[in-house]
Design a protein around this motif. Structure first.
Motif, PDB file in Angstrom:
ATOM      1  N   ASP A 175      -3.530  16.757   0.781  1.00 52.97           N
ATOM      2  CA  ASP A 175      -1.967  16.862   1.072  1.00 52.97           C
ATOM      3  C   ASP A 175      -1.520  18.072   1.910  1.00 52.97           C
ATOM      4  O   ASP A 175      -0.732  18.200   2.715  1.00 52.97           O
ATOM      5  CB  ASP A 175      -1.293  16.930  -0.353  1.00 52.97           C
ATOM      6  CG  ASP A 175      -1.635  15.741  -0.920  1.00 52.97           C
ATOM      7  OD1 ASP A 175      -1.812  14.662  -0.410  1.00 52.97           O
ATOM      8  OD2 ASP A 175      -1.832  15.863  -2.345  1.00 52.97           O
ATOM      9  N   THR A 222       0.716  -1.086  -0.001  1.00 52.12           N
ATOM     10  CA  THR A 222      -0.100   0.022   0.063  1.00 52.12           C
ATOM     11  C   THR A 222       0.819   1.070  -0.048  1.00 52.12           C
ATOM     12  O   THR A 222       1.632   1.457   0.645  1.00 52.12           O
ATOM     13  CB  THR A 222      -0.747  -0.012   1.258  1.00 52.12           C
ATOM     14  OG1 THR A 222      -1.542  -1.145   1.471  1.00 52.12           O
ATOM     15  CG2 THR A 222      -2.039   1.117   1.329  1.00 52.12           C
ATOM     16  N   ARG A 223       0.614   2.259  -1.023  1.00 58.79           N
ATOM     17  CA  ARG A 223       1.549   3.288  -1.014  1.00 58.79           C
ATOM     18  C   ARG A 223       0.881   4.349  -0.492  1.00 58.79           C
ATOM     19  O   ARG A 223      -0.384   4.476  -0.489  1.00 58.79           O
ATOM     20  CB  ARG A 223       1.526   3.812  -2.726  1.00 58.79           C
ATOM     21  CG  ARG A 223       2.889   2.670  -3.345  1.00 58.79           C
ATOM     22  CD  ARG A 223       3.257   3.452  -4.427  1.00 58.79           C
ATOM     23  NE  ARG A 223       4.118   2.602  -5.221  1.00 58.79           N
ATOM     24  CZ  ARG A 223       4.651   2.974  -6.489  1.00 58.79           C
ATOM     25  NH1 ARG A 223       4.344   3.995  -6.767  1.00 58.79           N
ATOM     26  NH2 ARG A 223       5.690   2.119  -6.914  1.00 58.79           N
ATOM     27  N   HIS A 224       1.607   5.550   0.080  1.00 59.41           N
ATOM     28  CA  HIS A 224       1.180   6.283   0.903  1.00 59.41           C
ATOM     29  C   HIS A 224       0.929   7.419  -0.165  1.00 59.41           C
ATOM     30  O   HIS A 224       1.490   7.467  -1.204  1.00 59.41           O
ATOM     31  CB  HIS A 224       2.367   6.984   1.985  1.00 59.41           C
ATOM     32  CG  HIS A 224       1.860   8.015   2.760  1.00 59.41           C
ATOM     33  ND1 HIS A 224       1.639   9.302   2.441  1.00 59.41           N
ATOM     34  CD2 HIS A 224       1.527   8.017   4.030  1.00 59.41           C
ATOM     35  CE1 HIS A 224       1.045  10.041   3.645  1.00 59.41           C
ATOM     36  NE2 HIS A 224       1.035   8.912   4.490  1.00 59.41           N
ATOM     37  N   GLN A 225      -0.243   8.288   0.204  1.00 62.26           N
ATOM     38  CA  GLN A 225      -0.668   9.151  -0.952  1.00 62.26           C
ATOM     39  C   GLN A 225       0.372  10.083  -0.988  1.00 62.26           C
ATOM     40  O   GLN A 225       0.327  10.712  -2.200  1.00 62.26           O
ATOM     41  CB  GLN A 225      -1.743   9.958  -0.050  1.00 62.26           C
ATOM     42  CG  GLN A 225      -2.571  11.101  -1.129  1.00 62.26           C
ATOM     43  CD  GLN A 225      -3.870  11.500  -0.416  1.00 62.26           C
ATOM     44  OE1 GLN A 225      -4.184  11.251   0.766  1.00 62.26           O
ATOM     45  NE2 GLN A 225      -4.315  12.388  -1.018  1.00 62.26           N
ATOM     46  N   LEU A 226       1.203  10.601  -0.465  1.00 65.78           N
ATOM     47  CA  LEU A 226       2.271  11.432  -0.689  1.00 65.78           C
ATOM     48  C   LEU A 226       3.523  11.000  -1.145  1.00 65.78           C
ATOM     49  O   LEU A 226       4.511  11.409  -1.340  1.00 65.78           O
ATOM     50  CB  LEU A 226       2.705  12.313   0.829  1.00 65.78           C
ATOM     51  CG  LEU A 226       1.707  13.207   1.146  1.00 65.78           C
ATOM     52  CD1 LEU A 226       2.067  13.774   2.690  1.00 65.78           C
ATOM     53  CD2 LEU A 226       1.196  14.275   0.215  1.00 65.78           C
ATOM     54  N   TYR A 245       3.935   4.200   6.113  1.00 68.92           N
ATOM     55  CA  TYR A 245       3.985   5.151   6.688  1.00 68.92           C
ATOM     56  C   TYR A 245       4.929   6.205   6.925  1.00 68.92           C
ATOM     57  O   TYR A 245       4.928   7.223   7.448  1.00 68.92           O
ATOM     58  CB  TYR A 245       3.087   5.172   8.136  1.00 68.92           C
ATOM     59  CG  TYR A 245       1.749   4.279   8.134  1.00 68.92           C
ATOM     60  CD1 TYR A 245       0.547   5.303   7.449  1.00 68.92           C
ATOM     61  CD2 TYR A 245       1.716   3.241   8.792  1.00 68.92           C
ATOM     62  CE1 TYR A 245      -0.607   4.556   7.602  1.00 68.92           C
ATOM     63  CE2 TYR A 245       0.585   2.467   8.523  1.00 68.92           C
ATOM     64  CZ  TYR A 245      -0.576   3.261   8.052  1.00 68.92           C
ATOM     65  OH  TYR A 245      -1.836   2.453   8.001  1.00 68.92           O
ATOM     66  N   GLN A 283       0.397  13.513  -9.850  1.00 62.19           N
ATOM     67  CA  GLN A 283      -1.101  14.164  -9.552  1.00 62.19           C
ATOM     68  C   GLN A 283      -0.487  15.384  -8.823  1.00 62.19           C
ATOM     69  O   GLN A 283       0.143  15.372  -8.021  1.00 62.19           O
ATOM     70  CB  GLN A 283      -1.688  13.261  -8.818  1.00 62.19           C
ATOM     71  CG  GLN A 283      -3.040  13.687  -8.598  1.00 62.19           C
ATOM     72  CD  GLN A 283      -3.746  12.583  -7.677  1.00 62.19           C
ATOM     73  OE1 GLN A 283      -3.259  11.618  -7.385  1.00 62.19           O
ATOM     74  NE2 GLN A 283      -5.022  13.043  -7.538  1.00 62.19           N
ATOM     75  N   TYR A 340       6.581  11.409   5.117  1.00 67.40           N
ATOM     76  CA  TYR A 340       6.272  11.697   3.876  1.00 67.40           C
ATOM     77  C   TYR A 340       5.639  13.097   3.711  1.00 67.40           C
ATOM     78  O   TYR A 340       5.936  13.751   2.614  1.00 67.40           O
ATOM     79  CB  TYR A 340       5.092  10.902   3.488  1.00 67.40           C
ATOM     80  CG  TYR A 340       5.471   9.484   3.029  1.00 67.40           C
ATOM     81  CD1 TYR A 340       5.955   9.172   1.900  1.00 67.40           C
ATOM     82  CD2 TYR A 340       5.140   8.514   3.989  1.00 67.40           C
ATOM     83  CE1 TYR A 340       6.115   7.949   1.438  1.00 67.40           C
ATOM     84  CE2 TYR A 340       5.483   7.069   3.431  1.00 67.40           C
ATOM     85  CZ  TYR A 340       6.144   6.871   2.353  1.00 67.40           C
ATOM     86  OH  TYR A 340       6.370   5.573   1.783  1.00 67.40           O
ATOM     87  N   LYS A 389      -2.080  17.501   5.508  1.00 74.10           N
ATOM     88  CA  LYS A 389      -0.917  16.678   5.928  1.00 74.10           C
ATOM     89  C   LYS A 389       0.387  17.676   6.218  1.00 74.10           C
ATOM     90  O   LYS A 389       1.056  17.674   7.259  1.00 74.10           O
ATOM     91  CB  LYS A 389      -0.839  15.616   5.302  1.00 74.10           C
ATOM     92  CG  LYS A 389      -1.625  14.579   5.141  1.00 74.10           C
ATOM     93  CD  LYS A 389      -1.654  13.479   4.505  1.00 74.10           C
ATOM     94  CE  LYS A 389      -2.597  12.343   4.795  1.00 74.10           C
ATOM     95  NZ  LYS A 389      -2.542  11.075   3.978  1.00 74.10           N
ATOM     96  N   ARG A 424       4.348   9.917  -3.910  1.00 75.16           N
ATOM     97  CA  ARG A 424       4.577  10.377  -5.329  1.00 75.16           C
ATOM     98  C   ARG A 424       5.337  11.600  -5.413  1.00 75.16           C
ATOM     99  O   ARG A 424       6.075  12.119  -6.382  1.00 75.16           O
ATOM    100  CB  ARG A 424       3.079  10.740  -6.001  1.00 75.16           C
ATOM    101  CG  ARG A 424       2.476  12.015  -5.459  1.00 75.16           C
ATOM    102  CD  ARG A 424       1.012  12.174  -6.089  1.00 75.16           C
ATOM    103  NE  ARG A 424       0.463  13.364  -5.642  1.00 75.16           N
ATOM    104  CZ  ARG A 424      -0.150  13.469  -4.362  1.00 75.16           C
ATOM    105  NH1 ARG A 424      -0.502  12.594  -3.702  1.00 75.16           N
ATOM    106  NH2 ARG A 424      -0.797  14.659  -4.466  1.00 75.16           N
TER     107      ARG A 424
END
Length: 153
Positions: free
Chosen positions: A86, A23-27, A55, A80, A70, A89, A29
């Motif tokens: 974002d 599972t990749r963290h949203q940040l 995490y 993206q 992150y 965070k 990228r």
């Protein structure tokens, strides 16, 4: 008349970023070797590996063995664009920092990173994309810093 300007060339190198979680963290990228180099003031060759866990990011480099949030990484072009989640965070991370001057703004090295990326841009469209990104995250900088970024752009 011979021009003394050097042509910018695209440097292709092996990525040292390894994803260790399914599972990749949203940040995730926004994780780049360039950002890590500025964050820890090291060269690219000093980085051994960058492990992206679910995490946290683990940076293993010459003289550096750290876990990094992150939310410490600045946004980049080509992925993206950052969304409201974002921004939340990043702000939460900045508030948790001990430096009172940076509680509401991005760390100073983000400015250096973005200025460096402006210089590294190889086309007008890429430079324009960086400019749009700065417009999107202008909340992250003091007015003086934002002016410096716009001047370097």
């Amino acid at each position: 008349m011979v021009s003394s300007l050097k042509v910018k060339t695209l440097v292709i190198r092996e990525s040292k970023i390894v994803y260790k979680s399914l599972t990749r963290h949203q940040l995730a990228r926004f994780v780049t070797e360039e950002a890590i180099c500025l964050m820890y003031k090291i060269s690219f060759e000093d980085i051994y590996t960058v492990e992206c866990w679910r995490y946290v990011v683990y940076v293993h480099a010459k003289g550096v063995s750290k876990f990094v949030s992150y939310a410490d990484f600045p946004p980049i072009v080509g992925v993206q664009p950052p969304a409201e989640i974002d921004f939340i965070k990043w702000r939460k991370r900045w508030r948790s920092q001990h430096d009172h001057a940076c509680k509401k703004q991005a760390p100073q090295w983000w400015t250096e990173f973005l200025t460096q990326e402006f210089r590294r841009a190889t086309s007008d469209s890429e430079l324009y994309s960086w400019g749009k990104l700065i417009e999107l995250i202008k909340f992250a900088f003091h007015e003086d810093t934002l002016q410096k970024l716009q001047n370097s752009y």
